[in-house]
Write an enzyme that holds these catalytic residues in place. Structure first.
Site, PDB file in Angstrom:
ATOM      1  N   ASP A  86       0.884  -1.170   0.000  1.00  0.00           N
ATOM      2  CA  ASP A  86       0.000   0.000   0.000  1.00  0.00           C
ATOM      3  C   ASP A  86       0.921   1.219   0.000  1.00  0.00           C
ATOM      4  O   ASP A  86       1.634   1.450   0.987  1.00  0.00           O
ATOM      5  CB  ASP A  86      -0.886  -0.023   1.245  1.00  0.00           C
ATOM      6  CG  ASP A  86      -1.803   1.191   1.329  1.00  0.00           C
ATOM      7  OD1 ASP A  86      -1.501   2.229   0.693  1.00  0.00           O
ATOM      8  OD2 ASP A  86      -2.811   1.112   2.053  1.00  0.00           O
ATOM      9  N   TYR A 179      -9.137  14.789  -5.255  1.00  0.00           N
ATOM     10  CA  TYR A 179      -8.383  14.230  -6.378  1.00  0.00           C
ATOM     11  C   TYR A 179      -7.634  15.343  -7.113  1.00  0.00           C
ATOM     12  O   TYR A 179      -6.432  15.216  -7.390  1.00  0.00           O
ATOM     13  CB  TYR A 179      -9.340  13.500  -7.328  1.00  0.00           C
ATOM     14  CG  TYR A 179      -8.648  12.806  -8.474  1.00  0.00           C
ATOM     15  CD1 TYR A 179      -7.996  11.592  -8.278  1.00  0.00           C
ATOM     16  CD2 TYR A 179      -8.627  13.363  -9.750  1.00  0.00           C
ATOM     17  CE1 TYR A 179      -7.352  10.949  -9.328  1.00  0.00           C
ATOM     18  CE2 TYR A 179      -7.991  12.727 -10.802  1.00  0.00           C
ATOM     19  CZ  TYR A 179      -7.360  11.517 -10.593  1.00  0.00           C
ATOM     20  OH  TYR A 179      -6.714  10.886 -11.623  1.00  0.00           O
ATOM     21  N   LYS A 183      -3.537  15.682  -7.412  1.00  0.00           N
ATOM     22  CA  LYS A 183      -2.787  15.622  -8.675  1.00  0.00           C
ATOM     23  C   LYS A 183      -2.016  16.922  -8.935  1.00  0.00           C
ATOM     24  O   LYS A 183      -0.902  16.891  -9.476  1.00  0.00           O
ATOM     25  CB  LYS A 183      -3.741  15.298  -9.826  1.00  0.00           C
ATOM     26  CG  LYS A 183      -4.283  13.870  -9.756  1.00  0.00           C
ATOM     27  CD  LYS A 183      -3.150  12.834  -9.816  1.00  0.00           C
ATOM     28  CE  LYS A 183      -3.628  11.423  -9.772  1.00  0.00           C
ATOM     29  NZ  LYS A 183      -2.563  10.427  -9.896  1.00  0.00           N
ATOM     30  N   VAL A 212      -8.897   8.830 -19.898  1.00  0.00           N
ATOM     31  CA  VAL A 212      -8.679   7.546 -20.569  1.00  0.00           C
ATOM     32  C   VAL A 212     -10.045   6.850 -20.624  1.00  0.00           C
ATOM     33  O   VAL A 212     -10.837   6.959 -19.678  1.00  0.00           O
ATOM     34  CB  VAL A 212      -7.652   6.691 -19.805  1.00  0.00           C
ATOM     35  CG1 VAL A 212      -7.422   5.356 -20.492  1.00  0.00           C
ATOM     36  CG2 VAL A 212      -6.335   7.457 -19.685  1.00  0.00           C
ATOM     37  N   THR A 214     -11.160   4.062 -20.137  1.00  0.00           N
ATOM     38  CA  THR A 214     -11.529   3.332 -18.919  1.00  0.00           C
ATOM     39  C   THR A 214     -11.126   4.247 -17.778  1.00  0.00           C
ATOM     40  O   THR A 214      -9.967   4.564 -17.617  1.00  0.00           O
ATOM     41  CB  THR A 214     -10.707   2.044 -18.758  1.00  0.00           C
ATOM     42  OG1 THR A 214      -9.344   2.361 -18.929  1.00  0.00           O
ATOM     43  CG2 THR A 214     -11.116   0.986 -19.737  1.00  0.00           C
TER      44      THR A 214
HETATM   45  N1  LIG Z   1      -8.027   6.599 -16.017  1.00  0.00           N
HETATM   46  C1  LIG Z   1      -7.941   7.903 -16.256  1.00  0.00           C
HETATM   47  O1  LIG Z   1      -8.718   8.488 -17.008  1.00  0.00           O
HETATM   48  C2  LIG Z   1      -6.828   8.685 -15.604  1.00  0.00           C
HETATM   49  C3  LIG Z   1      -6.621   9.993 -16.046  1.00  0.00           C
HETATM   50  C4  LIG Z   1      -5.594  10.734 -15.491  1.00  0.00           C
HETATM   51  C5  LIG Z   1      -4.787  10.176 -14.512  1.00  0.00           C
HETATM   52  N2  LIG Z   1      -5.014   8.914 -14.099  1.00  0.00           N
HETATM   53  C6  LIG Z   1      -4.114   8.388 -13.065  1.00  0.00           C
HETATM   54  O2  LIG Z   1      -3.485   7.226 -13.538  1.00  0.00           O
HETATM   55  C7  LIG Z   1      -3.223   6.338 -12.451  1.00  0.00           C
HETATM   56  C8  LIG Z   1      -3.793   4.969 -12.764  1.00  0.00           C
HETATM   57  O3  LIG Z   1      -5.176   5.117 -13.017  1.00  0.00           O
HETATM   58  P1  LIG Z   1      -6.035   3.937 -13.684  1.00  0.00           P
HETATM   59  O4  LIG Z   1      -7.109   4.596 -14.446  1.00  0.00           O
HETATM   60  O5  LIG Z   1      -5.146   2.968 -14.350  1.00  0.00           O
HETATM   61  O6  LIG Z   1      -6.672   3.309 -12.371  1.00  0.00           O
HETATM   62  P2  LIG Z   1      -6.987   1.773 -11.990  1.00  0.00           P
HETATM   63  O7  LIG Z   1      -7.932   1.817 -10.835  1.00  0.00           O
HETATM   64  O8  LIG Z   1      -7.358   1.006 -13.197  1.00  0.00           O
HETATM   65  O9  LIG Z   1      -5.572   1.275 -11.459  1.00  0.00           O
HETATM   66  C9  LIG Z   1      -5.032   1.798 -10.270  1.00  0.00           C
HETATM   67  C10 LIG Z   1      -4.048   0.794  -9.724  1.00  0.00           C
HETATM   68  O10 LIG Z   1      -3.510   1.337  -8.516  1.00  0.00           O
HETATM   69  C11 LIG Z   1      -3.599   0.326  -7.505  1.00  0.00           C
HETATM   70  N3  LIG Z   1      -3.710   0.975  -6.194  1.00  0.00           N
HETATM   71  C12 LIG Z   1      -4.754   1.682  -5.703  1.00  0.00           C
HETATM   72  N4  LIG Z   1      -4.486   2.077  -4.458  1.00  0.00           N
HETATM   73  C13 LIG Z   1      -3.250   1.616  -4.153  1.00  0.00           C
HETATM   74  C14 LIG Z   1      -2.418   1.709  -3.017  1.00  0.00           C
HETATM   75  N5  LIG Z   1      -2.823   2.343  -1.917  1.00  0.00           N
HETATM   76  N6  LIG Z   1      -1.213   1.128  -3.062  1.00  0.00           N
HETATM   77  C15 LIG Z   1      -0.790   0.460  -4.164  1.00  0.00           C
HETATM   78  N7  LIG Z   1      -1.534   0.340  -5.272  1.00  0.00           N
HETATM   79  C16 LIG Z   1      -2.756   0.913  -5.268  1.00  0.00           C
HETATM   80  C17 LIG Z   1      -4.851  -0.467  -7.853  1.00  0.00           C
HETATM   81  O11 LIG Z   1      -4.874  -1.738  -7.227  1.00  0.00           O
HETATM   82  C18 LIG Z   1      -4.722  -0.533  -9.364  1.00  0.00           C
HETATM   83  O12 LIG Z   1      -3.920  -1.606  -9.777  1.00  0.00           O
HETATM   84  C19 LIG Z   1      -3.832   6.995 -11.212  1.00  0.00           C
HETATM   85  O13 LIG Z   1      -2.817   7.687 -10.520  1.00  0.00           O
HETATM   86  C20 LIG Z   1      -4.826   7.970 -11.801  1.00  0.00           C
HETATM   87  O14 LIG Z   1      -5.064   9.060 -10.957  1.00  0.00           O
HETATM   88  C21 LIG Z   1      -6.014   8.140 -14.619  1.00  0.00           C
END
Ligand SMILES: NC(=O)c1ccc[n+]([C@@H]2O[C@H](COP(=O)([O-])OP(=O)(O)OC[C@H]3O[C@@H](n4cnc5c(N)ncnc54)[C@H](O)[C@@H]3O)[C@@H](O)[C@H]2O)c1
Length: 294
Positions: A86, A179, A183, A212, A214
């Site tokens: 974590d 959030y 960021k 993204v 998803t």
């Molecule tokens: N999906 C989007 O549209 C988007 C856009 C901009 C930024 N982001 C950023 O990209 C990153 C990944 O996002 P995603 O869409 O792939 O999300 P996701 O939920 O698909 O994946 C997140 C991953 O982080 C892991 N995780 C969560 N809490 C955790 C913790 N405390 N310790 C260790 N691992 C942990 C989860 O188990 C998962 O594998 C994030 O930082 C998110 O803020 C996502």
């Protein structure tokens, strides 16, 4: 002249040019980790680094999915391991980096990507939710970067690439207070760390994806996707694949003189608050049916 600058110099030698240019992006022999690598953007990042030649550790709370990503990477002929952690817990972070280094011997590239979001209005946001989002996204990024940096300065040669996952929510008010603030913190922390750690040849940069397709694993509804297409100059919903190039650039020698930067990868979405989006002149490179990994 160092070995790496000698290789770049060869770019200007017409005989050696193509190989020297291609080798800028080669990660063969590099040792990497990706937090939040069990799914989503982190999984894509881990696969890209492995495809470019790196051994990649998956650091995440999701063990089953993380083990599957590690298996897939080993299937590419690279070494990989899953490390449960974590990222908001300092002791777990220290132990996780130690486990990666014990296996790999060093750490060249770290993608601090683990992140969470708590949707809901800012008016109803509870303090626990605020604390958790800041704890994972911002404090977690700092804890990981600090542990990674300690390893990177202890190894020979002393150097490394740290890539933090930001978001366009760092730049626009997306109405998720915790959030957005987390960021914005990640993007500015990136600048601060880059300024401090350049003296160790550690580059610290961030990538800020747009929406993204998803969002945290959930596919967005078609009407929302269509709206996103119309408000994005490059005209298609963001795919995981759209992050491959920027990740590879920041992880590789190609970005050796780039630090403290935030690469916004959003198809131009945050460039304008269009009231009347201009009609497209040509179809986007990627059509709706091809937004497959989104
Ligand atoms: N999906 C989007 O549209 C988007 C856009 C901009 C930024 N982001 C950023 O990209 C990153 C990944 O996002 P995603 O869409 O792939 O999300 P996701 O939920 O698909 O994946 C997140 C991953 O982080 C892991 N995780 C969560 N809490 C955790 C913790 N405390 N310790 C260790 N691992 C942990 C989860 O188990 C998962 O594998 C994030 O930082 C998110 O803020 C996502």
């Amino acid at each position: 002249m160092s070995e790496s600058s000698a290789a770049v110099h060869e770019v200007w030698d017409p005989q050696g040019a193509p190989d020297a240019v291609r080798s800028l992006f080669d990660l063969s022999g590099k040792k990497a980790l990706v937090t939040g690598g069990s799914m989503g953007i982190g999984q894509a990042a881990a696969r890209v680094l492995a495809a470019a030649g790196a051994d990649v550790a998956i650091v995440d709370v999701e063990e089953d999915l993380g083990e599957r990503v590690a298996d897939a990477i080993r299937g590419l002929g690279r070494d990989s391991l899953f490390v449960p952690c974590d990222v908001s817990d300092a002791e777990q972070v220290e132990a996780a980096i130690a486990a990666v280094v014990q296996r790999f011997g060093r750490l060249d590239i770290a993608v601090n990507n683990a992140g969470i979001i708590r949707l809901g209005t800012d008016e109803s946001l509870e303090k626990d939710a605020w604390d958790r989002v800041i704890g994972v996204n911002l404090t977690g990024t700092w804890l990981c970067a600090r542990a990674e940096m300690r390893q990177m300065i202890r190894q020979q040669p002393t150097e490394g690439k740290i890539i933090n996952m930001g978001s366009i929510a760092a730049l626009i008010a997306a109405s998720n207070g915790a959030y957005d603030a987390s960021k914005a913190g990640v993007v500015h922390l990136t600048r601060t760390l880059a300024a401090s750690w350049g003296r160790y040849n550690i580059n610290v940069n961030s990538i800020s994806p747009g929406y993204v397709g998803t969002v945290f694993g959930q596919r967005r509804p078609e009407d929302e996707r269509q709206r996103l297409r119309s408000l994005t100059p490059l005209g298609h919903v963001q795919r995981l694949a759209d992050l491959h190039g920027p990740l590879l650039f920041l992880a590789s020698r190609a970005s050796d003189y780039v630090t403290g930067q935030n690469i916004v990868v959003d198809g131009g979405h945050t460039l304008s608050t269009w009231v009347f989006p201009p009609a497209r002149a040509v179809p986007p490179r990627i059509g709706p049916a091809e937004e497959i990994d989104a």
